[in-house]
Design a protein around this motif. Sequence first.
Motif, short mmCIF file in Angstrom:
data_model
loop_
_atom_site.label_atom_id
_atom_site.label_comp_id
_atom_site.label_asym_id
_atom_site.label_seq_id
_atom_site.Cartn_x
_atom_site.Cartn_y
_atom_site.Cartn_z
N ILE A 1 1.33 -19.96 -0.52
CA ILE A 1 0.56 -18.73 -0.27
C ILE A 1 0.50 -18.44 1.22
CG2 ILE A 1 -1.74 -17.69 -0.38
CD1 ILE A 1 -2.14 -19.18 -3.02
N GLU A 2 0.23 -19.47 2.01
CA GLU A 2 0.12 -19.23 3.46
C GLU A 2 1.45 -18.83 4.08
OE1 GLU A 2 -2.28 -21.59 5.81
OE2 GLU A 2 -3.84 -21.80 4.30
N MET A 3 2.51 -19.46 3.59
CA MET A 3 3.84 -19.07 4.08
C MET A 3 4.11 -17.62 3.74
SD MET A 3 5.27 -21.32 5.79
CE MET A 3 6.97 -20.79 5.85
N ALA A 4 3.75 -17.22 2.52
CA ALA A 4 3.98 -15.84 2.08
C ALA A 4 3.21 -14.87 2.97
CB ALA A 4 3.55 -15.69 0.63
N ILE A 5 1.97 -15.22 3.29
CA ILE A 5 1.15 -14.35 4.14
C ILE A 5 1.78 -14.23 5.52
CG2 ILE A 5 -1.08 -14.15 5.31
CD1 ILE A 5 -2.28 -15.47 2.75
N ASN A 6 2.23 -15.36 6.06
CA ASN A 6 2.84 -15.32 7.39
C ASN A 6 4.10 -14.48 7.41
OD1 ASN A 6 0.88 -16.86 8.53
ND2 ASN A 6 1.98 -18.79 8.32
N ASN A 7 4.90 -14.60 6.34
CA ASN A 7 6.12 -13.81 6.28
C ASN A 7 5.82 -12.33 6.12
OD1 ASN A 7 8.25 -15.65 6.63
ND2 ASN A 7 7.76 -16.52 4.63
N LEU A 8 4.80 -12.05 5.32
CA LEU A 8 4.38 -10.67 5.10
C LEU A 8 4.00 -10.02 6.42
CD1 LEU A 8 4.38 -9.53 2.28
CD2 LEU A 8 1.91 -9.80 2.19
N ALA A 9 3.36 -10.80 7.29
CA ALA A 9 2.92 -10.28 8.58
C ALA A 9 4.11 -9.87 9.43
CB ALA A 9 2.07 -11.31 9.32
N GLY A 10 5.27 -10.50 9.19
CA GLY A 10 6.44 -10.18 10.00
C GLY A 10 7.37 -9.17 9.35
N VAL B 1 8.75 -0.39 7.50
CA VAL B 1 9.53 0.51 6.64
C VAL B 1 9.75 -0.10 5.26
CG1 VAL B 1 11.77 -0.32 7.44
CG2 VAL B 1 11.57 2.01 6.61
N VAL B 2 9.81 -1.43 5.21
CA VAL B 2 9.94 -2.12 3.93
C VAL B 2 8.68 -1.91 3.10
CG1 VAL B 2 10.26 -4.36 2.83
CG2 VAL B 2 11.50 -3.82 4.94
N PHE B 3 7.53 -1.99 3.78
CA PHE B 3 6.27 -1.71 3.08
C PHE B 3 6.27 -0.28 2.53
CE2 PHE B 3 4.68 -5.43 5.26
CZ PHE B 3 3.81 -5.96 4.34
N GLY B 4 6.84 0.65 3.33
CA GLY B 4 6.90 2.03 2.89
C GLY B 4 7.69 2.17 1.60
N LEU B 5 8.83 1.51 1.56
CA LEU B 5 9.69 1.57 0.38
C LEU B 5 8.98 0.95 -0.82
CD1 LEU B 5 12.50 2.71 0.10
CD2 LEU B 5 13.40 0.37 0.24
N THR C 1 4.00 5.12 11.10
CA THR C 1 4.62 6.35 10.62
C THR C 1 5.50 6.08 9.40
OG1 THR C 1 4.76 6.94 12.93
CG2 THR C 1 5.81 8.43 11.39
N ALA C 2 6.31 5.04 9.50
CA ALA C 2 7.29 4.78 8.44
C ALA C 2 6.66 4.65 7.04
CB ALA C 2 8.10 3.53 8.78
N PRO C 3 5.61 3.84 6.87
CA PRO C 3 5.10 3.67 5.51
C PRO C 3 4.56 4.97 4.91
CG PRO C 3 4.15 2.03 6.98
CD PRO C 3 4.87 3.02 7.83
N ILE C 4 3.97 5.84 5.76
CA ILE C 4 3.37 7.04 5.17
C ILE C 4 4.41 8.13 4.90
CG2 ILE C 4 1.08 6.57 6.11
CD1 ILE C 4 1.61 8.65 8.25
N MET C 5 5.55 8.05 5.59
CA MET C 5 6.62 9.01 5.31
C MET C 5 7.07 8.91 3.86
SD MET C 5 8.94 8.53 8.68
CE MET C 5 10.42 9.29 8.00
N PHE C 6 7.08 7.67 3.35
CA PHE C 6 7.54 7.43 1.98
C PHE C 6 6.47 7.78 0.94
CE2 PHE C 6 10.22 4.69 4.46
CZ PHE C 6 11.43 4.67 3.78
N THR C 7 5.23 7.72 1.36
CA THR C 7 4.18 7.64 0.34
C THR C 7 3.21 8.82 0.33
OG1 THR C 7 2.95 6.27 1.89
CG2 THR C 7 4.19 5.13 0.17
N GLY C 8 3.47 9.85 1.13
CA GLY C 8 2.58 11.00 0.94
C GLY C 8 2.34 11.89 2.13
#
Lengths: 255, 283
Positions: B100-109, B113-117, B205-212
Amino acid sequence: MSEINNFADIEVEDLNLWYGSNQALQDINIKIPSKSVTALIGPSGCGKSTFLRCINRMNDLIKVCHIEGRVKIDNKNIYDEDVDVVELRKKVGMVFQKPNPFPMSVFDNIAYGPKIHKVPKKDIKGIVDKTLQDSALYGEVSDRLDSSALDLSGGQQQRLCIARTMAVEPEIILFDEPCSALDPISTNKIEDLILELKKDYTIVIVTHNMQQAARISDYTAFFLMGKIIEFGETNQIFENPKEKRTEDYITGRFG
Amino acid sequence: MDPRTTEKLAFCFLRACIWIVVAFVAILILYIVIQGYSIMSWEFLTEMPRNRMTEGGIYPALMGTAYLVGISMAVAIPLGVLSAIYLNEYAKESRSTWIIEMAINNLAGTPSVVFGLFGLALFVKYLAFKPSIISASLTLSLLILPVVIRASKEALITVPQEHREASLALGVTKWKTISSIVLPEALPGIVTGIILSIGRVAGETAPIMFTGAAFFLPRLPESVFSQFMALPYHLFILATSGLNPMETRPIQYGTALVLLILVLLINSIAIIIRKHYRKKLHR
């Protein structure tokens, strides 16, 4: 082991404790008398602090710790399934090696326990005043109850921690080397306080300081490598130990 | 070389480094203030854009960004802080908590734009929230969740173990110990993590371009399921997609300035809160 016939508050039967595969306490049997001071002495790593932490189940916090045997308080084994650890710790207070007041005001430190245990608000001021008086701190801090507990001296902080413990009205107070971080004058005050407290509480104190054990305790248990080597009245332990190893330790030949 | 000369050189070098950093920040802020200052007015903040966005104000974009910050914080703060409490205070050290902690650390990096997709796939399409405030806010809250969790966890770790023990030894339950001793002590550190994430939410900017985020809307969003305008995206569009980007330069810098002030304003509120709690802790 000499028999002590006073009414016992804490009876320990065949207590064994492991940290992982490492046995830290071995076949501990001891009856700790009520309304008296019992000192636990012994060299570093002998298990005396570990034993102390069995009496209020603070060892539960250590994940690899495994315990067998019984610790009876008022004839009830505190390791039984139906025991409420929270209630147990209310009854068995603990004062730690390093003074550990909360980063709050002096008043709030003492009021913390009673507040959480739902003592009516109007009674709290009385509890704070009384425990401060009982811990011989009132004269020194009565005019700065609202200032930070962290501004007190080390010795005052430790007495505040004792007051905080008394505020939840325990029957037993465990002291884990309470003076090891304090100067001689503060140590003196704490020792006087402990002598005063034994009228109302059963006290168990871990100490590295042999003179301290001799000065304040009624009974002394000598621990060595996870075992109780000797337990008896303090005078007897210090003046006429039955075990050679006790004598060696007390006279400073090792430890 | 004479050690005293080395000492002097090293000191000068370090000082030069910090001056370069300060200079860049100062130039950046000054430049935006100078460029954007002329257009600043009450009307600029409260009016709709007019004439293909070459005139008028930025009201809908300002409000859109405010909604985004509000909603994504309302989601990410409780979720992140409570997760951090679980990880630090309750979870035993095991393989699964390590994962879980590794996943959180990777998520932070992970790039935003990936989050946007991902937000597009999950919230917009799968959950059928459409391109909307809620889709974008949830995407942004996912983006800052690892930051909030990590900062909160670091803050919880700094609370001395002795304070937990002291409370438990008074016959206080673990949860009460956490809520009345551990959490108040960790709060200043947690707020710091939140401050960092507010800036990101307002600026991404990137995440919101995809989502609304909408190119242009002549009105405020009607509900959280409406599309919206947002300051960073508005800025991006004005600077890149207009018929004549030069024409809207003042509006662009004005938008940038408003975004900057908005973030500084929210941060200073958070800093005041942090100070208040520090004082309460008698530090």
